[in-house]
Scaffold this motif. Structure first.
Motif, mmCIF file in Angstrom:
data_model
loop_
_atom_site.group_PDB
_atom_site.id
_atom_site.type_symbol
_atom_site.label_atom_id
_atom_site.label_comp_id
_atom_site.label_asym_id
_atom_site.label_seq_id
_atom_site.Cartn_x
_atom_site.Cartn_y
_atom_site.Cartn_z
ATOM 1 N N GLN A 144 0.739 -1.127 0.033
ATOM 2 C CA GLN A 144 -0.098 -0.091 0.127
ATOM 3 C C GLN A 144 0.770 1.136 -0.160
ATOM 4 O O GLN A 144 0.337 2.285 -0.009
ATOM 5 C CB GLN A 144 -0.978 -0.086 1.224
ATOM 6 C CG GLN A 144 -2.084 -1.113 1.248
ATOM 7 C CD GLN A 144 -2.689 -1.116 2.618
ATOM 8 O OE1 GLN A 144 -2.227 -1.132 3.477
ATOM 9 N NE2 GLN A 144 -3.837 -1.426 2.406
ATOM 10 N N VAL A 145 2.308 1.112 -0.009
ATOM 11 C CA VAL A 145 3.140 2.206 0.016
ATOM 12 C C VAL A 145 4.028 2.471 -1.372
ATOM 13 O O VAL A 145 4.259 1.427 -1.895
ATOM 14 C CB VAL A 145 3.979 1.869 1.132
ATOM 15 C CG1 VAL A 145 5.113 2.898 1.040
ATOM 16 C CG2 VAL A 145 3.308 2.083 2.416
ATOM 17 N N GLY A 146 4.043 3.593 -1.585
ATOM 18 C CA GLY A 146 4.780 3.786 -2.901
ATOM 19 C C GLY A 146 6.073 5.087 -2.710
ATOM 20 O O GLY A 146 6.028 5.494 -1.574
ATOM 21 N N ASP A 147 6.701 5.329 -3.783
ATOM 22 C CA ASP A 147 7.723 6.352 -3.764
ATOM 23 C C ASP A 147 7.275 7.751 -4.306
ATOM 24 O O ASP A 147 6.303 7.821 -5.030
ATOM 25 C CB ASP A 147 8.907 5.963 -4.617
ATOM 26 C CG ASP A 147 9.510 4.694 -3.993
ATOM 27 O OD1 ASP A 147 9.805 4.697 -2.857
ATOM 28 O OD2 ASP A 147 9.726 3.665 -4.790
ATOM 29 N N ALA A 148 7.707 8.817 -3.682
ATOM 30 C CA ALA A 148 7.286 10.077 -3.825
ATOM 31 C C ALA A 148 8.481 10.959 -3.649
ATOM 32 O O ALA A 148 9.450 10.601 -2.977
ATOM 33 C CB ALA A 148 5.856 10.555 -3.546
ATOM 34 N N PHE A 149 8.343 12.445 -3.912
ATOM 35 C CA PHE A 149 9.019 13.315 -3.395
ATOM 36 C C PHE A 149 8.508 14.447 -2.679
ATOM 37 O O PHE A 149 7.168 14.699 -3.053
ATOM 38 C CB PHE A 149 9.845 14.164 -4.657
ATOM 39 C CG PHE A 149 10.486 13.019 -5.546
ATOM 40 C CD1 PHE A 149 12.005 12.720 -5.095
ATOM 41 C CD2 PHE A 149 10.001 12.482 -6.711
ATOM 42 C CE1 PHE A 149 12.607 11.701 -6.077
ATOM 43 C CE2 PHE A 149 10.941 11.573 -7.269
ATOM 44 C CZ PHE A 149 12.103 11.335 -7.004
ATOM 45 N N LEU A 191 -0.387 4.839 -1.009
ATOM 46 C CA LEU A 191 -0.726 5.099 -2.592
ATOM 47 C C LEU A 191 -2.222 5.483 -2.455
ATOM 48 O O LEU A 191 -2.429 5.945 -3.257
ATOM 49 C CB LEU A 191 -0.772 3.639 -3.079
ATOM 50 C CG LEU A 191 0.767 3.048 -3.392
ATOM 51 C CD1 LEU A 191 0.519 1.551 -3.928
ATOM 52 C CD2 LEU A 191 1.357 3.999 -4.426
ATOM 53 N N GLU A 192 -2.999 5.193 -1.417
ATOM 54 C CA GLU A 192 -4.386 5.841 -1.587
ATOM 55 C C GLU A 192 -4.657 7.102 -1.184
ATOM 56 O O GLU A 192 -5.155 7.826 -1.892
ATOM 57 C CB GLU A 192 -5.034 4.782 -0.547
ATOM 58 C CG GLU A 192 -6.659 5.007 -0.442
ATOM 59 C CD GLU A 192 -7.525 4.355 0.673
ATOM 60 O OE1 GLU A 192 -7.038 3.549 1.270
ATOM 61 O OE2 GLU A 192 -8.708 4.955 0.587
#
Ligand code: ME8
Length: 598
Positions: free
Chosen positions: A185-190, A201-202
């Motif tokens: 449920q987790v993703g990469d971002a800046f 992600l949600e």
């Protein structure tokens, strides 16, 4: 909806057969356990009760209320008012969620004592709700003593049943969502400074890795009971789209859930009974609010057995998985319905405090009136899909439907030029006979059919929280009635001729009857406008319930209590047209002379 209702009835019948079938016992332990759940749910379906309990989420006090919060409250308020009109004894709770890391950090950032901080923001929610006619019967704050006692009791019940154990949690946590997340449920971002971060992600909110000694709840033990509950109760989560989403989630294994945080990290919360080193997880604390209001742990059955929740789709997991599992664990019945709605967006992005794109509901209701905003939110908000907000949409909708269609119709049949006697005139059954032959045409009979059926159509939509469909149906009938008046042009009839006079009176009588039905059915959505409308046409407060929606009794050969009655004396406009903000700029400026003479 009909399919859904039918399948509810079918599942209830199936449970009933199961309960009374002689070959049911003895059941194996697992089946017995499931059977208990099913039976407890079947009483939910069959119990004929006139009590009703509806809740909104309790809102975080880390920032001021916005339009999304008003939307949830307006839906619940509408359902509560609707049930009152139906003669139910209805309880309606809302309030504020005041514990947890997010609030602790917000109070610190504001440099305030946490309780003072919570009180200040909670008052802003209260102020919003009272200024928008949100007629809650209970306003709960999780910092109240009655709530703390309920949470402590609830915890002890789960603990005594062996459903909570000391363990350790290692994984992702979003403070903004106060939620634990699995790696998928987790993703990469800046972040704004270009630093790489992990996000949910949600929700898109930042997540942090945490590793703590915690108390864990045996969530994994409830997976099959949750599936049984949902399969046996296809109406439990509405609209259907969200019901299927939850069933889908339940296809994957449920990990046990951490239900406490270490006290050194989280001080702002209820301590775990018997362990002052740990604070109860804010979602367990918050969800119990629904029980606190029902009277838990004292006598709570009366309200708890008829509980319905309104929630946004962002918190579905907490209400459709965690909450029912906690309740099953504590041996309590499950909520009858979880009504889920989608989000208000601004330029396609979810309106939220953290994104800073919120619309201020107080400002809006000053601009468009309280009832105007209520009408807009409930007419335009579709539970299944997100909806984008613009001021211009509000103006256009309210001008077209409340000012022109509904206001225009009222004005037509109450204006002294057309109704000089200022009374509910007589209905002439020779002019409008049950069989053709008078002055009425086929479309007029179609309109009567539509208005006669309207209360049951609206009822079905209110019951399934499709308020926008109820309003769509009402406004379609308003348009038909405007068409009826326009078709027969009563202003062209010759009052000197008795047949014309009778027909004129009949057209006004029918129109007033239509308005009486519209005003009555609209009360849950626009209470002030409905009151103004019904008072203007002489309908007394005791004549405005669902039981008074028998349309046009004279047409059915019955007496009409309104015939001959004086109209109310408030001649004011029902809903004033809203000007767009730059309309003033387009108007010619007054000359100096004209300004002086004012
Ligand atoms: O989640 N559109 O509180 P919260 C429509 N305290 N509705 C919206 C919305 C939007 N853009 N934004 C928020 C919490 N909402 C917890 C709840 S309950 C036991 C604890 C509404 O202040 C919607 O109902 O973040 C959503 O579920 C709720 O506000 C979240 O409010």
């Amino acid at each position: 909806m009909r399919t859904l209702l039918l399948s509810c009835v079918r599942s209830y019948k199936a449970f009933h057969r199961l309960q009374h079938s002689p070959c049911c016992f003895p059941l194996p332990a697992v089946t017995r356990k499931r059977f208990t759940v099913l039976r407890c749910m079947s009483t939910h379906v069959c119990k004929e009760d006139t009590s009703y309990y509806i809740t909104t989420p309790i809102f975080y006090v880390n920032a001021s209320p916005h339009l999304g919060h008003l939307y949830s409250a307006a839906i619940a308020d509408c359902l509560h008012r609707y049930k009152l009109l139906k003669g139910f004894n209805s309880k309606f709770a809302t309030g504020t969620d005041e514990h947890g890391l997010k609030i602790q950090q917000a109070a610190e950032a504001a440099g305030k004592d946490p309780l003072q901080f919570c009180t200040d923001v909670s008052l802003r929610f209260k102020h919003l709700f009272s200024s928008c006619n949100i007629s809650y019967t209970d306003y709960i704050r999780t910092t109240e003593l009655r709530h703390r006692e309920a949470v402590e009791h609830f915890w002890s019940v789960l603990w005594n049943k062996g459903l909570i154990y000391k363990g350790s949690y290692e994984g992702w946590y979003s403070t903004q969502d106060e939620s634990f997340l699995t790696p998928s449920q987790v993703g990469d971002a800046f972040d704004s400074s270009g630093k790489e971060i992990k996000v949910s992600l949600e929700s898109g909110h930042k997540v942090d890795w945490m590793m703590e000694e915690n108390y864990m709840f045996r969530l994994s033990a409830f997976q099959s009971q949750l599936l049984d509950w949902l399969r046996g109760n296809p109406c439990a989560i509405q609209p259907e789209r969200f019901y299927h989403a939850v069933l889908q989630w339940l296809q994957s294994d449920l990990p046990d859930l951490s239900v406490s945080r270490q006290r050194n990290r989280l001080q702002w919360g209820i301590p775990v009974p018997g362990d002052l080193e740990q604070t109860i997880y804010v979602w367990l604390d918050a969800l119990v609010n629904y029980l606190t209001v029902a009277g838990y742990p004292e006598t709570h059955d009366k309200w708890w057995s008829v509980a319905h929740h309104v929630v946004g789709k962002d918190i579905l997991k907490f209400h459709a998985i965690y909450w029912p599992s906690f309740l099953l664990g504590a041996g309590l019945p499950l909520p009858k319905t979880i009504y889920v709605h989608s989000h208000w967006t601004v330029r396609g992005k979810k309106m939220s405090k953290s994104l800073g794109n919120v619309v201020d509901p107080i400002e809006c209701s000053q601009m468009f009136t309280t009832d105007g905003m209520r009408y807009f939110l409930l007419r335009q908000g579709v539970p299944d899909a997100d909806c984008d907000y613009t001021d211009d949409k509000v103006r256009k909708l309210l001008n077209a439907e409340l000012a022109d269609s509904l206001g225009g119709l009222l004005n037509r049949c109450t204006a002294p030029a057309l109704n000089p006697g200022q009374a509910y005139p007589s209905f002439c059954s020779q002019s409008f006979p049950r069989d053709q032959g008078g002055r009425a045409v086929a479309e007029d009979y179609h309109m009567l059919d539509a208005v006669k059926n309207l209360p049951s159509v609206v009822e079905e939509h209110y019951e399934s929280m499709h308020v926008y469909k109820a309003l769509e149906a009402i406004i379609a009938c308003v348009r038909q009635t405007n068409g009826f008046v326009q078709r027969h042009k009563p202003w062209n009839l010759d009052r000197g001729k008795s047949k014309d006079q009778q027909w004129l009176e009949t057209v006004i009588h029918v129109t007033l009857e239509c308005l009486r039905i519209y005003g009555t059915l609209l009360q849950p959505v626009v209470p002030e406008i409905s009151n103004k409308l019904l008072s203007r046409i002489g309908v007394q407060p005791g004549e405005r319930s669902w039981g008074n929606t028998d349309f046009l009794p004279k047409f059915q050969g019955k007496d009409c209590p309104f015939e001959g009655r004086a109209l109310g004396s408030d001649f004011g406009v029902l809903f004033s047209r809203l000007e767009s903000p730059n309309a003033d700029k387009q108007k010619p400026k007054p000359t100096k002379k004209a300004a002086r003479s004012k």
